[in-house]
Design an enzyme around this catalytic site. Structure first.
Site, mmCIF file in Angstrom:
data_model
loop_
_atom_site.group_PDB
_atom_site.id
_atom_site.type_symbol
_atom_site.label_atom_id
_atom_site.label_comp_id
_atom_site.label_asym_id
_atom_site.label_seq_id
_atom_site.Cartn_x
_atom_site.Cartn_y
_atom_site.Cartn_z
ATOM 1 C CD GLU A 1 -4.431 -5.670 2.459
ATOM 2 O OE1 GLU A 1 -5.177 -4.908 3.132
ATOM 3 O OE2 GLU A 1 -3.189 -5.674 2.562
ATOM 4 C CD GLU B 1 -3.207 -0.820 2.053
ATOM 5 O OE1 GLU B 1 -4.367 -1.115 1.697
ATOM 6 O OE2 GLU B 1 -2.941 -0.359 3.183
#
Length: 582
Positions: A234, A159
């Protein structure tokens, strides 16, 4: 296992298309005696892949040390167990992993470098990252799909688009390090939809992370990646809890509906988490988006498999959903395992922490208080002690404590300073010149997300009383990695932080949950295994106890209670209490 290839439209294993149906499992949050069980249940839910982070801070707790792969950190064994279940693996070695894990997996010793710029191409950061990969990747190479292992793809960082750093050179250095280390399987990045522009690299597969609005988020991914398979790396099945909040839950039906949307569209998905596990010991992270918020011990995450690894309603709904798009194994899903119940465990032996601190750590002298990192310490507590030069009332002031400081004068509790409440000073009275000042500081978890990763612990800067700077400190690191040095000769409970010990007999080993009504705040160990933190602030009001930490016959329980308890009794019960829903 066959290799993964990426086409303009899909993933392929050999000549066959592959829709990745994965779930996150963190070996470092699961007792190693239970790895095989959790992997098997993941497969029986219908998954063909598991996704796993690698916590750099546990594998290399000291700068330059060889990586440890012992016991609960035996990643090669975990990968072998995944392969034995016929599961592919998505490996996410970081170096930053977030994961609500202490410091996002970054080692505390990085913070001894002044002004280090974490997660950038700053040589002070990048050089130890490269040395870490030089040790880790040779251990991973035999487990790559190109070598017949289960690892079909490896993530670059984690991320990164949300970091705000935009250091493309750093990501390129990581790719080069992975390739130089022999990682010849596909690479990928993962970001939330709004961060896709800043987190990816040309020619590296992008994936997207989200909780809901699946089609909208996948469409955003397609805008940033015109060709290639779509994947949610995710898909958040639940959420984590923080001390002082409520217990986070997410609708099983709504989550199953989102999963159905993705699978029916042909997208691949990784369910974060399929089984959350536990932040054993001192390993929980924290968030700081203007106010410091430590994460609780449980990482149940409202996952399909609960903290004890038992199937939940969400498990069965997800399994039914997956069955529409992939064949399920014929074997039955194991039922919930037995749980141990034992009421009224009395802790009859007691040891004062302040009186016995030197048995737990080596005291050292310092002119001004050093941080935990300057002491070479990663987790636990630090005890700072000096004398108050004058008698009378006055203000004790600090530049700040990270994260929670208990203040004592001549052993008597005076008050508490909490970073979460932005407290830096308190009023106290010194009974006489040279009264003993003791400040016990707890690391409640380093920040794991956002721009505040340089999260030192302890006390930094001067401490003053009545405006005078205090010097001549005795500083005792208290990592509490072993409690063998404690003496429990005294039977009386003294005021202040204390260890309490008791024993209990177990006729047959099983999982259980430790309940501590009447206790305030502290840490728990069973047979030397650190279960984690408890705190009456909630929401969590029980600690998961894995069956493998017990033994038939006599067992030992030790609690470090920081404030005091009237009746030192603990209970083992068959159900968890994670608190009321948020």
């Amino acid at each position: 296992m066959p290799e993964l290839t990426i086409t303009d439209t899909d993933f392929r294993i050999g000549d066959e298309p592959l829709q990745i149906i994965s779930g996150s499992l963190h070996y470092f949050r699961i007792h190693p005696g239970q790895w095989a069980d959790r992997l098997r249940k993941a497969r029986l839910m219908g998954l063909n892949t598991v996704d796993v982070y690698v916590p750099w801070n546990l594998h290399q707790p000291h700068r330059g040390s060889p990586l440890t792969m012992e016991e609960g950190l035996d990643l090669p064994r975990f990968l072998d167990l995944a392969a034995a279940e016929g599961l592919y693996v998505l490996l996410r070695p970081g170096p930053f992993i977030c994961a609500e894990w202490e410091a996002g997996g970054l080692p505390a010793w990085l913070l001894t470098e002044p002004d280090i710029r974490l997660r950038t191409s700053d040589p002070r950061y990048l050089e130890p990252v490269e040395r870490y990969f030089e040790q880790l990747l040779p251990l991973m190479r035999p487990h790559l799909a190109t070598q017949g292992g289960p690892v079909i793809a490896v993530q670059v960082e984690n991320e990164y688009g949300a970091s705000g750093l935009r250091d493309t050179a750093y990501l390129e250095c990581l790719v080069a390090a992975l390739r130089a280390g022999g990682v010849d399987v596909p690479l990928f990045t993962s970001d939330q939809a709004g961060d896709l522009a800043d987190g990816g690299l040309p020619d590296i597969l992008r994936t997207v992370n989200f909780s809901g609005n699946a089609m909208k988020n996948l469409a955003t991914l397609r805008e940033h990646q015109p060709a290639g398979p779509l994947m949610c790396a995710e898909f958040w099945s639940g959420w984590f809890d923080r001390w002082g909040g409520g217990h986070e839950t997410r609708s099983a039906a709504a989550k199953a509906e989102s999963l159905d949307e993705m699978l029916s569209s042909g997208a691949s998905v990784n369910i974060y988490m399929v089984h959350g596990g536990t932040n054993f010991g001192f390993t929980n992270g924290a968030n700081d988006k203007g106010r410091y918020r430590p994460t609780v011990t449980s990482y149940d995450y409202d996952s399909p498999l609960d903290e004890a690894g038992d199937p939940t309603e969400k498990y069965w709904l997800f399994r039914d959903t997956i069955a529409k798009y992939a064949p399920l194994a014929a074997e039955p899903v194991p039922a919930a395992g037995p749980k141990l119940a034992l009421e009224g465990i009395r802790l009859t032996e007691h040891a004062s922490l302040l009186a016995q601190a030197s048995r737990l750590g080596a005291p050292r002298r310092a002119t001004t208080p050093p941080t935990m990192e300057e002491l070479g310490q990663n987790f636990g507590f630090v005890l700072y002690e000096t004398v108050l030069p004058s008698a009378g009332a006055g203000m004790l002031r600090t530049a700040g404590v990270h994260d929670r400081a208990q203040v004592f004068v001549d052993g008597q509790p005076i008050g508490t300073l909490e970073r979460e409440s932005e407290e830096t000073a308190l009023s106290l009275r010194s009974p006489a010149p040279n009264a003993r000042l003791s400040i016990l500081v707890e690391n409640q978890g380093r920040v794991n997300y956002g721009p505040r990763l340089r999260d030192w612990k302890g006390i930094a800067g001067p401490v003053t009383f009545k405006g005078d700077t205090l010097t001549g400190w005795t500083v005792t690191p208290l990592p509490l990695t072993a409690l063998d040095g404690l003496s429990y000769e005294g039977q009386d409970i003294e005021p202040g932080p204390a260890f309490h010990r008791g024993t209990f007999d177990v006729p047959q080993v099983a999982d259980s949950f430790l309940h501590l009504p009447g206790w305030s705040k502290g840490n728990a160990w069973i047979n030397g295994f650190a279960l984690g933190r408890y705190w009456s602030r909630g929401p969590q009001r029980s600690l998961y106890m894995p069956g493998p930490v017990l033994r038939e016959g006599a067992n030992e329980i030790v609690l470090l209670e920081l404030h005091g308890v009237g009746d030192p009794v603990a209970h083992l019960r068959q159900t968890a209490d994670l608190g009321f829903p948020e």
